[in-house]
Design a protein around this motif. Structure first.
Motif, PDB file in Angstrom:
ATOM      1  N   MET A   1     -47.044  38.983  44.106  1.00 17.53           N
ATOM      2  CA  MET A   1     -46.993  37.804  43.236  1.00 17.53           C
ATOM      3  C   MET A   1     -48.246  36.966  43.451  1.00 17.53           C
ATOM      4  N   PRO A   2     -48.895  36.474  42.383  1.00 13.18           N
ATOM      5  CA  PRO A   2     -50.082  35.648  42.524  1.00 13.18           C
ATOM      6  C   PRO A   2     -49.805  34.417  43.382  1.00 13.18           C
ATOM      7  N   VAL A   3     -50.865  33.952  44.060  1.00 11.56           N
ATOM      8  CA  VAL A   3     -50.716  32.791  44.935  1.00 11.56           C
ATOM      9  C   VAL A   3     -50.244  31.575  44.148  1.00 11.56           C
ATOM     10  N   LYS A   4     -50.777  31.398  42.923  1.00 11.65           N
ATOM     11  CA  LYS A   4     -50.402  30.250  42.111  1.00 11.65           C
ATOM     12  C   LYS A   4     -48.911  30.274  41.795  1.00 11.65           C
ATOM     13  N   GLY A   5     -48.390  31.475  41.459  1.00 11.10           N
ATOM     14  CA  GLY A   5     -46.970  31.589  41.154  1.00 11.10           C
ATOM     15  C   GLY A   5     -46.111  31.316  42.372  1.00 11.10           C
ATOM     16  N   LEU A   6     -46.536  31.810  43.532  1.00  8.38           N
ATOM     17  CA  LEU A   6     -45.786  31.568  44.762  1.00  8.38           C
ATOM     18  C   LEU A   6     -45.778  30.083  45.109  1.00  8.38           C
ATOM     19  N   LYS A   7     -46.934  29.438  44.916  1.00  7.09           N
ATOM     20  CA  LYS A   7     -47.019  28.002  45.176  1.00  7.09           C
ATOM     21  C   LYS A   7     -46.073  27.234  44.267  1.00  7.09           C
ATOM     22  N   GLY A   8     -46.001  27.653  42.992  1.00  8.08           N
ATOM     23  CA  GLY A   8     -45.106  26.995  42.047  1.00  8.08           C
ATOM     24  C   GLY A   8     -43.651  27.147  42.443  1.00  8.08           C
ATOM     25  N   ILE A   9     -43.275  28.336  42.921  1.00  8.98           N
ATOM     26  CA  ILE A   9     -41.901  28.567  43.351  1.00  8.98           C
ATOM     27  C   ILE A   9     -41.572  27.700  44.557  1.00  8.98           C
ATOM     28  N   ILE A  10     -42.511  27.599  45.506  1.00  6.72           N
ATOM     29  CA  ILE A  10     -42.288  26.765  46.685  1.00  6.72           C
ATOM     30  C   ILE A  10     -42.074  25.304  46.268  1.00  6.72           C
ATOM     31  N   SER A  11     -42.883  24.822  45.321  1.00  8.53           N
ATOM     32  CA  SER A  11     -42.737  23.454  44.839  1.00  8.53           C
ATOM     33  C   SER A  11     -41.392  23.261  44.142  1.00  8.53           C
ATOM     34  N   TYR A  12     -41.005  24.238  43.342  1.00 10.62           N
ATOM     35  CA  TYR A  12     -39.739  24.155  42.619  1.00 10.62           C
ATOM     36  C   TYR A  12     -38.570  24.114  43.598  1.00 10.62           C
ATOM     37  N   ASP A  13     -38.592  25.021  44.570  1.00 10.38           N
ATOM     38  CA  ASP A  13     -37.505  25.055  45.549  1.00 10.38           C
ATOM     39  C   ASP A  13     -37.507  23.821  46.446  1.00 10.38           C
ATOM     40  N   ALA A  14     -38.686  23.250  46.701  1.00 15.37           N
ATOM     41  CA  ALA A  14     -38.755  22.028  47.494  1.00 15.37           C
ATOM     42  C   ALA A  14     -38.077  20.875  46.744  1.00 15.37           C
ATOM     43  N   MET A  15     -38.310  20.801  45.440  1.00 11.13           N
ATOM     44  CA  MET A  15     -37.669  19.758  44.636  1.00 11.13           C
ATOM     45  C   MET A  15     -36.156  19.948  44.627  1.00 11.13           C
ATOM     46  N   GLU A  16     -35.713  21.188  44.505  1.00 14.46           N
ATOM     47  CA  GLU A  16     -34.285  21.474  44.532  1.00 14.46           C
ATOM     48  C   GLU A  16     -33.698  21.148  45.909  1.00 14.46           C
ATOM     49  N   ALA A  17     -34.477  21.386  46.974  1.00 10.77           N
ATOM     50  CA  ALA A  17     -34.006  21.071  48.322  1.00 10.77           C
ATOM     51  C   ALA A  17     -33.809  19.569  48.495  1.00 10.77           C
ATOM     52  N   VAL A  18     -34.723  18.773  47.936  1.00 13.06           N
ATOM     53  CA  VAL A  18     -34.579  17.315  48.005  1.00 13.06           C
ATOM     54  C   VAL A  18     -33.314  16.873  47.272  1.00 13.06           C
ATOM     55  N   ARG A  19     -33.092  17.437  46.091  1.00 16.62           N
ATOM     56  CA  ARG A  19     -31.883  17.092  45.341  1.00 16.62           C
ATOM     57  C   ARG A  19     -30.643  17.471  46.111  1.00 16.62           C
ATOM     58  N   ASN A  20     -30.636  18.684  46.650  1.00 17.77           N
ATOM     59  CA  ASN A  20     -29.487  19.177  47.400  1.00 17.77           C
ATOM     60  C   ASN A  20     -29.218  18.332  48.639  1.00 17.77           C
ATOM     61  N   THR A  21     -30.285  17.904  49.313  1.00  8.60           N
ATOM     62  CA  THR A  21     -30.144  17.065  50.510  1.00  8.60           C
ATOM     63  C   THR A  21     -29.515  15.726  50.166  1.00  8.60           C
ATOM     64  N   ASN A  22     -29.949  15.118  49.077  1.00  6.36           N
ATOM     65  CA  ASN A  22     -29.375  13.839  48.662  1.00  6.36           C
ATOM     66  C   ASN A  22     -27.906  13.989  48.284  1.00  6.36           C
ATOM     67  N   GLU A  23     -27.571  15.099  47.643  1.00  3.69           N
ATOM     68  CA  GLU A  23     -26.164  15.355  47.321  1.00  3.69           C
ATOM     69  C   GLU A  23     -25.349  15.471  48.597  1.00  3.69           C
ATOM     70  N   TRP A  24     -25.887  16.187  49.588  1.00  2.00           N
ATOM     71  CA  TRP A  24     -25.200  16.360  50.869  1.00  2.00           C
ATOM     72  C   TRP A  24     -25.060  15.023  51.600  1.00  2.00           C
ATOM     73  N   MET A  25     -26.112  14.206  51.584  1.00  2.00           N
ATOM     74  CA  MET A  25     -26.051  12.902  52.240  1.00  2.00           C
ATOM     75  C   MET A  25     -24.992  12.019  51.593  1.00  2.00           C
ATOM     76  N   GLY A  26     -24.883  12.086  50.279  1.00  5.98           N
ATOM     77  CA  GLY A  26     -23.857  11.317  49.599  1.00  5.98           C
ATOM     78  C   GLY A  26     -22.469  11.768  49.990  1.00  5.98           C
ATOM     79  N   ALA A  27     -22.262  13.099  50.042  1.00  5.84           N
ATOM     80  CA  ALA A  27     -20.951  13.623  50.426  1.00  5.84           C
ATOM     81  C   ALA A  27     -20.606  13.238  51.858  1.00  5.84           C
ATOM     82  N   THR A  28     -21.607  13.269  52.733  1.00  2.00           N
ATOM     83  CA  THR A  28     -21.385  12.897  54.136  1.00  2.00           C
ATOM     84  C   THR A  28     -21.015  11.423  54.268  1.00  2.00           C
ATOM     85  N   ALA A  29     -21.763  10.556  53.557  1.00  2.00           N
ATOM     86  CA  ALA A  29     -21.481   9.123  53.600  1.00  2.00           C
ATOM     87  C   ALA A  29     -20.101   8.821  53.031  1.00  2.00           C
TER      88      ALA A  29
END
Length: 448
Positions: A1-29
């Motif tokens: 996979m091209p480096v640019k595409g891999l970088k894009g996937i990492i960015s996409y998954d990082a954004m999803e990880a932030v969303r998922n973390t906030n959802e988890w923090m809300g459930a925990t609180a």
């Protein structure tokens, strides 16, 4: 996979990880603040912690959920409720044409195609618009798919493909259909009508209603047009485009993520949204909030976002906003010029909101000047006083004033028998009483 595409996937998954973390923090609180032991300590902090958790978990979980239509039954003259069924009429890779079939009701002669925007939200954003039209119309809607769920093997989807989808949908429904395009699809619905005028005149829609759309973005400046003029296409592609992560069927597809679009939506009205969420947290803490209250009904839909294909997003910015191809009648599809002046038989109406800060007054009405072949008697324009972007298609202004005017416009050009025309009240000049916006949800400037 091209480096640019891999970088894009990492960015996409990082954004999803932030969303998922906030959802988890809300459930925990929510769980911690609601722990029974803390009931022995009458400290309001625990109520606020639990309330913050409930609001946060719900908000971030909605961002990856496609809402259901959940349309209420239609009350019939016979005293029975008629259930509404959502049925696909044409299935395509990037979007379907769906029909709202009302059980045990004969098809109504007033056939309407509601063209939903593809700009970060699902077609269900128009749920209230759909509900308001079902009593009087045989209704069809364009149901666009989330790009993250479309395999790369399905190919590209840009503004030309979008326009061709509209051509096929309108042709399938026949010449008695009335098209209503809301916001983003307005210029492309105009182009699709022009294509039919040249390729298949007998398949043109009977009427075309354009609501708050950027037909000529340069006609009136907004934050949206200013941003489009400031940034270069290279910068936009570098900053906004990412590759779908491994979690979804469209892994590797280049997209403009819905989460990124949502961030820009909220930033445009940060103070209003912040106040709404703070008020909801205190309402939860006091026990006055409910599952289907006004805040939750609005934000359950508003926060549910979808990804757009990179080529559609970039071609929209470049060709509609930067190059003004629709506004200057220079748009092409598959290399063939689309001459809007070829439209001669279709009645056209434009609707704008005086306080619209997404598609400002002047941007949509420009369509009437482009339609040089349409007689003046078949052109109608309306500027709704006091209305923002959301209000002209789903808020109080739509319910009280614009919807009756649109139905009148359809009837005036469809020669329907009086027996099927609902009784409506309209003051001279197209205004009715109480057309201002006082509902805080109605006044939200939802960018679509």
């Amino acid at each position: 996979m091209p480096v640019k595409g891999l970088k894009g996937i990492i960015s996409y998954d990082a954004m999803e990880a932030v969303r998922n973390t906030n959802e988890w923090m809300g459930a925990t609180a929510k769980a911690m603040g609601s722990y029974p032991m803390f009931a022995l300590m009458p400290n309001p902090a625990f109520h606020l912690l639990s309330a913050w958790g409930r609001v946060t978990e719900r908000s971030f979980s909605r961002m990856v959920v496609k809402p259901d239509w959940e349309l209420p039954p239609i009350a019939g003259e016979d005293g029975q409720d008629h259930v509404v069924y959502v049925e696909p009429v044409m299935r395509r890779a990037f979007g379907d044409l769906i029909h709202f079939r009302v059980a045990r009701r004969e098809p109504l002669p007033r056939k309407v195609l509601l063209v939903a925007p593809m700009s970060g939200h699902y077609a269900t954003l128009l749920r209230s618009t759909v509900t308001s039209l079902l009593n009087d119309c045989e209704l069809y809607v364009t149901d666009w798919h989330n790009a993250r769920d479309i395999p790369v093997s399905e190919g590209k989807f840009d503004v030309e493909d979008y326009t061709r989808y509209l051509v096929d949908f309108i042709r399938h429904l026949g010449p008695d259909v009335n098209v209503i395009a809301v916001c983003q699809p307005a210029p492309l619905a105009l182009a699709a009508t022009a294509i039919l005028a040249e390729e298949d005149p007998n398949a043109q829609p009977r009427t075309l209603t354009l609501i708050g759309g950027p037909v000529d973005p340069d006609a009136a400046a907004t934050e949206v047009t200013d941003f489009g003029n400031r940034i270069t296409m290279g910068e936009l592609e570098h900053l906004a485009i990412q590759s779908v992560g491994f979690k979804y069927r469209g892994a590797g597809r280049m997209v403009y993520p819905g989460l990124a679009q949502l961030s820009s939506f909220i930033s445009m009205n940060m103070e209003t949204h912040s106040k709404a969420f703070i008020n909801q947290i205190f309402a939860e803490a006091r026990g006055t909030a409910s599952d289907a209250d006004k805040h939750n009904k609005f934000y359950d839909e508003y926060l549910a976002v979808m990804d757009m294909t990179a080529e559609f997003y970039l071609s929209t910015v470049e060709r509609v906003f930067k190059n003004l191809e629709i506004a200057q009648n220079r748009f092409t599809v598959e290399g063939r010029p689309v001459d809007i002046g070829r439209i001669t038989e279709v009645a056209i109406m434009t609707v704008e909101g005086a306080n619209d800060d997404i598609s400002a007054p002047g941007q949509c009405v420009a369509a009437l000047d482009l339609c040089t072949g349409v007689p003046a008697a078949k052109k109608v324009q309306h500027l709704e006083p006091g209305a923002g972007h959301y209000g002209i298609f789903a808020g109080k202004s739509w319910r009280l004033n614009i919807r009756p005017m649109v139905l009148d416009f359809i009837d005036d050009n469809a020669a329907l028998p009086d027996s099927v025309k609902p009784k409506r009240r309209r003051k001279p000049g197209g205004a009715i009483a109480d057309c201002g916006i006082s509902d805080p949800i109605d006044s939200e400037n939802v960018a679509v």
